[in-house]
Design a protein around this motif. Sequence first.
Motif, PDB file in Angstrom:
ATOM      1  N   ASP A   1      17.051  44.257  -1.396  1.00 52.65           N
ATOM      2  CA  ASP A   1      15.958  43.397  -0.947  1.00 52.65           C
ATOM      3  C   ASP A   1      15.745  43.652   0.539  1.00 52.65           C
ATOM      4  OD1 ASP A   1      16.116  42.434  -3.465  1.00 52.65           O
ATOM      5  OD2 ASP A   1      16.505  40.337  -2.907  1.00 52.65           O
TER       6      ASP A   1
ATOM      7  N   TRP B   1      11.293  43.963  -2.858  1.00 49.51           N
ATOM      8  CA  TRP B   1      12.447  44.462  -3.602  1.00 49.51           C
ATOM      9  C   TRP B   1      12.275  45.979  -3.587  1.00 49.51           C
ATOM     10  CZ3 TRP B   1      12.191  40.854  -8.547  1.00 49.51           C
ATOM     11  CH2 TRP B   1      12.449  39.536  -8.153  1.00 49.51           C
TER      12      TRP B   1
ATOM     13  N   ASN C   1      22.820  48.588  -8.210  1.00 47.71           N
ATOM     14  CA  ASN C   1      22.016  47.395  -7.934  1.00 47.71           C
ATOM     15  C   ASN C   1      22.719  46.524  -6.891  1.00 47.71           C
ATOM     16  OD1 ASN C   1      20.389  45.203  -7.853  1.00 47.71           O
ATOM     17  ND2 ASN C   1      20.472  44.759 -10.058  1.00 47.71           N
TER      18      ASN C   1
ATOM     19  N   SER D   1      21.144  44.289  -5.140  1.00 48.78           N
ATOM     20  CA  SER D   1      20.284  43.121  -4.912  1.00 48.78           C
ATOM     21  C   SER D   1      20.780  41.952  -5.760  1.00 48.78           C
ATOM     22  CB  SER D   1      18.839  43.460  -5.293  1.00 48.78           C
ATOM     23  OG  SER D   1      18.638  43.206  -6.667  1.00 48.78           O
TER      24      SER D   1
ATOM     25  N   HIS E   1      19.120  40.403  -7.987  1.00 47.96           N
ATOM     26  CA  HIS E   1      18.331  40.289  -9.223  1.00 47.96           C
ATOM     27  C   HIS E   1      18.648  41.466 -10.144  1.00 47.96           C
ATOM     28  CE1 HIS E   1      16.003  37.810  -6.434  1.00 47.96           C
ATOM     29  NE2 HIS E   1      15.994  38.862  -5.650  1.00 47.96           N
TER      30      HIS E   1
ATOM     31  N   HIS F   1      17.870  44.666 -12.322  1.00 50.95           N
ATOM     32  CA  HIS F   1      16.828  45.695 -12.242  1.00 50.95           C
ATOM     33  C   HIS F   1      17.194  46.874 -13.142  1.00 50.95           C
ATOM     34  CE1 HIS F   1      14.865  43.697  -8.946  1.00 50.95           C
ATOM     35  NE2 HIS F   1      15.883  43.837  -8.127  1.00 50.95           N
TER      36      HIS F   1
ATOM     37  N   GLN G   1      22.800  44.668 -13.909  1.00 53.15           N
ATOM     38  CA  GLN G   1      22.967  43.375 -13.237  1.00 53.15           C
ATOM     39  C   GLN G   1      23.378  43.572 -11.777  1.00 53.15           C
ATOM     40  OE1 GLN G   1      22.132  40.518 -14.565  1.00 53.15           O
ATOM     41  NE2 GLN G   1      21.720  41.339 -16.622  1.00 53.15           N
ATOM     42  N   PRO G   2      23.180  42.548 -10.946  1.00 52.27           N
ATOM     43  CA  PRO G   2      23.601  42.639  -9.537  1.00 52.27           C
ATOM     44  C   PRO G   2      25.051  43.111  -9.438  1.00 52.27           C
ATOM     45  CG  PRO G   2      22.347  40.637  -9.892  1.00 52.27           C
ATOM     46  CD  PRO G   2      22.512  41.271 -11.241  1.00 52.27           C
TER      47      PRO G   2
ATOM     48  N   THR H   1      12.347  45.565 -15.660  1.00 52.03           N
ATOM     49  CA  THR H   1      12.951  44.277 -15.974  1.00 52.03           C
ATOM     50  C   THR H   1      11.859  43.201 -15.987  1.00 52.03           C
ATOM     51  OG1 THR H   1      14.908  45.040 -14.792  1.00 52.03           O
ATOM     52  CG2 THR H   1      14.807  42.690 -15.289  1.00 52.03           C
TER      53      THR H   1
ATOM     54  N   HIS I   1       8.500  42.520 -10.799  1.00 53.32           N
ATOM     55  CA  HIS I   1       9.399  43.566 -10.289  1.00 53.32           C
ATOM     56  C   HIS I   1       8.609  44.743  -9.717  1.00 53.32           C
ATOM     57  CE1 HIS I   1      13.436  42.106 -11.774  1.00 53.32           C
ATOM     58  NE2 HIS I   1      12.587  41.204 -12.240  1.00 53.32           N
TER      59      HIS I   1
END
Length: 334
Positions: free
Chosen positions: A91, A105, A130, A132, A134, A136, A156-157, A179, A185
């Motif tokens: 982010d 993002w 990932n 972040s 969120h 993705h 997943q994060p 996602t 997104h």
Amino acid sequence: MSGRRKMTRRELLTRGALGAVGVAATAKAVAAAEELARLELPHDPINASTVGTVTDTSLDPMAFLEEFDFGQVSTLPGGQTLRTFEIQAVDREIEIAPGVFFPAWTYNGQVPGPTLRATEGDLVRVRFQNLSPHPHTIHFHSMHPANMDGVFEVVQPGQTFLYEFVARPFGLHLYHCHTVPIRKHISKGLYGTFIIDPKDGRPPAHEMVMVANGFDTNFDGDNEVYAVNTVAFAYQKDPIVIRKGELQRIYLVNMLEFDLVNSLHLHGNLFHVYRTGTSLQPSDYTDTIMMCQGERHVLEFTFDEPGLFMFHAHQSEFTELGWMGLFDVVEVLA
Ligand SMILES: [Cu+2]
């Protein structure tokens, strides 16, 4: 200017229609019409722009235009080329117009993400981390196995996913997060260009990547700022200098969210269109090309006259909100 009230267009027309007004009055009307035309001319499009300059130098549209990520290259035992790419979701706030910051993002901290480039037949590995908060994915356009499609394997994060596939077919492709809700997104900035070169390449040219995008700065499900390569009016304030007589090639990708259609119109010239870049034979010769989201074209053209030439969306609303630029065609590059 005198304090006299300016005539409206309608009044001028009415007077013009009254033959009894006489020659003197007609001359006056002509003079007034000329003044009106001068005063009511639409603003010079060059002046339809933002005020000031973007201070966040981490997004440099001029550098991005010609920046290709060929990955880390090695040769596999069978002779196949392996290209390994590193992509991280993070982010980040980005400055999309002077003083206008957007909570994006991103892939690798930039919008659009890096332009990934391989040659047909290469083995492509993309290590996606990932970082972040969120979930993705990376969904690539082009051909690949179902489990490499970046749709069902949500990352997943904190997780990492390895995408692996053979680059095919050659063409101009793209990648984006898949996602749900996808429009969020994508509109937040998770997209980029994926070029697969033909084995024997394309003819030598000055190559540029343009990703048409937009930003919903007040989160109302509509765009307030439009651009190619994120920063509104970037190439109008700093025209792209190209050489007269040199073949120009644009890899044009439309990633605009919310609006159904986008386009590119080139002034003073026409371009050859290689739809999706999947053929070496052009399918069209035109000056305006329309795209829905995900559509992309390779455009080729050569200017035989020096000077400033505009390119922009032919949706005037987009043009005046940032999607506009200039080519400065010169005899010799400095
Ligand atoms: Cu996402």
